[in-house]
Structures are given as C-alpha cells and as structure tokens.
Design a protein around this motif. Sequence first.
Motif, PDB file in Angstrom:
ATOM      1  N   ILE A   1      -6.371   3.369  -2.866  1.00 19.57           N
ATOM      2  CA  ILE A   1      -5.134   3.584  -2.108  1.00 19.57           C
ATOM      3  C   ILE A   1      -4.941   5.075  -1.824  1.00 19.57           C
ATOM      4  O   ILE A   1      -4.853   5.498  -0.672  1.00 19.57           O
ATOM      5  CB  ILE A   1      -3.915   3.006  -2.847  1.00 19.57           C
TER       6      ILE A   1
ATOM      7  N   ALA B   1      -3.781  -2.910  -3.266  1.00 18.40           N
ATOM      8  CA  ALA B   1      -2.468  -2.364  -3.608  1.00 18.40           C
ATOM      9  C   ALA B   1      -2.052  -2.796  -5.009  1.00 18.40           C
ATOM     10  O   ALA B   1      -1.260  -2.119  -5.662  1.00 18.40           O
ATOM     11  CB  ALA B   1      -1.430  -2.816  -2.585  1.00 18.40           C
TER      12      ALA B   1
ATOM     13  N   ILE C   1       0.844  -1.202   0.000  1.00 21.11           N
ATOM     14  CA  ILE C   1       0.000   0.000   0.000  1.00 21.11           C
ATOM     15  C   ILE C   1       0.875   1.246   0.000  1.00 21.11           C
ATOM     16  O   ILE C   1       0.636   2.199  -0.760  1.00 21.11           O
ATOM     17  CB  ILE C   1      -0.948  -0.013   1.217  1.00 21.11           C
TER      18      ILE C   1
ATOM     19  N   THR D   1      -9.607  -1.932  -0.343  1.00 20.34           N
ATOM     20  CA  THR D   1      -8.512  -1.443  -1.165  1.00 20.34           C
ATOM     21  C   THR D   1      -7.827  -2.588  -1.907  1.00 20.34           C
ATOM     22  O   THR D   1      -7.984  -3.765  -1.556  1.00 20.34           O
ATOM     23  CB  THR D   1      -7.457  -0.728  -0.294  1.00 20.34           C
TER      24      THR D   1
ATOM     25  N   CYS E   1      -8.995  -0.387   6.364  1.00 24.27           N
ATOM     26  CA  CYS E   1      -8.794  -0.797   4.972  1.00 24.27           C
ATOM     27  C   CYS E   1      -8.854  -2.313   4.860  1.00 24.27           C
ATOM     28  O   CYS E   1      -7.995  -3.018   5.413  1.00 24.27           O
ATOM     29  CB  CYS E   1      -7.449  -0.308   4.450  1.00 24.27           C
TER      30      CYS E   1
ATOM     31  N   ASN F   1      -7.880  -4.862   2.627  1.00 31.74           N
ATOM     32  CA  ASN F   1      -6.996  -4.909   1.463  1.00 31.74           C
ATOM     33  C   ASN F   1      -7.115  -6.229   0.696  1.00 31.74           C
ATOM     34  O   ASN F   1      -7.636  -7.217   1.211  1.00 31.74           O
ATOM     35  CB  ASN F   1      -5.544  -4.699   1.914  1.00 31.74           C
TER      36      ASN F   1
END
Length: 223
Positions: free
Chosen positions: A162, A156, A27, A154, A122, A124
């Motif tokens: 991000i 990455a 991230i 999110t 978040c 991810n």
Amino acid sequence: MARVAELQDYLFKFLIIGNASTGKTCILHQFLDNEFKHEGTHTIGAAFGSKVVTVSNKTVKLQIWDTAGQERFRSVTRSYYRGASGALLVYDISNRESYNDAINWLTEVRAAASPNIVIILCGNKNDLEDDRRQVTFLEGSRFAQEHDLMFLETSALTNENITESFEQCARIIISKINSGNIDPSRMYSGIQCNATTITAPHNENSSNNLKQKSAFNCAGCQT
C-alpha cells in the motif's frame, strides 16, 4: 492550539480510480491511518485525505482523491481528474469485471488529467485464497506493460504494497521532474513546488485533518 508552518518540496495531486468495491477507500485508509476499515457505503463523488512522505530525499505532500467507482457518479468523478499528477488504478483480483474495466478507467484519466500523469496499476485483495482469484498476476503484469504502467498487487487488509504504491508513484514523478520530462510550472501539472502547509502540530497525516491552508512559490502550478 497554535498552528505551525511546515515546508514541503512538492505537493502532488493523486487520484484513486477503479470500479466500486475494489477496495479503493480501504487502500486510502490503510495508507493514511495504518489500519483496515471495512467499506460500509460506496463513496459518493470523492473522498479526500493527505499525507506527507519522504521520497528520493524530497518531502512531498500527497493530496489524494478517492473517487467513486459507480457508473452514476462518473460525470462527477471525471471533474477530479484535471490537474492530477499521479493515480492508483485499482482492480479486484477476485473480480474479472473490475479488471476488464481497467482499460476504460485508464482511457478516461489519460484523456482528462495531466498528459504526464504517472499511473500505478494495483491488483487489490491479494490476501484472498487462490480459489477466489479470477485475475492472475501475469495478466496484471502484461496489462501494465502494454499500457506503460507500473504494477503491484496489493492488500488493504494486510497493508501489502500500500505505502509502496503511493511512494513508487511519487518517486517516478520526482524522477521525471529531475530529468525534465515533467515541468512542474506547467498549468494543471498537478504539482506545486515549495509548499508551505499551515496545520495543527498533531495528527498531520490523519484522514480527518482536512482543514489546511497552503501557500506555494510556483505560480504556474495549479491543481
């Protein structure tokens, strides 16, 4: 090469916290360099990067500490909590343990950081196939509501949400400063005002650009 002085309205100290292997370092790299880097090794202690963003008509320099998620480094990473104004609390949507542990990270950072720290939850790796997902969007959203957090899923890898995560966190901090809910002159607020950064004119936002000197007008602001 000649160095130049650049004035920012604010400097915010940010943290990225959460279990190991949730993608915290990825991230940070994606935000700083707009590219995906596979995590080859676990972060030891903390990694650092900085970037200047424009949010709510203010120029803000984010100093970001990517903390180690492994248990044996917890005593070290806690030392970075003090004076943080914002944090991304990251879990992996394909790893329920990382989601279950989010409450422990949240408790720790709220106990040690600024009492007004703004935290974005978040979830991810939302680029993964649905059959690998162990934590639903609704679960993440409910956790955030219960604990007064903002929530975003999110990636990455694809760069989804991000930049929005960091900028949303900074936007909330600025809003709280403007409303008087955060006093940036308070000791260990994690906020520094009218920051003059002395840096080379190239590669300002790179994670490799770590040798910088800053002067601040807000004498009470500390990180």
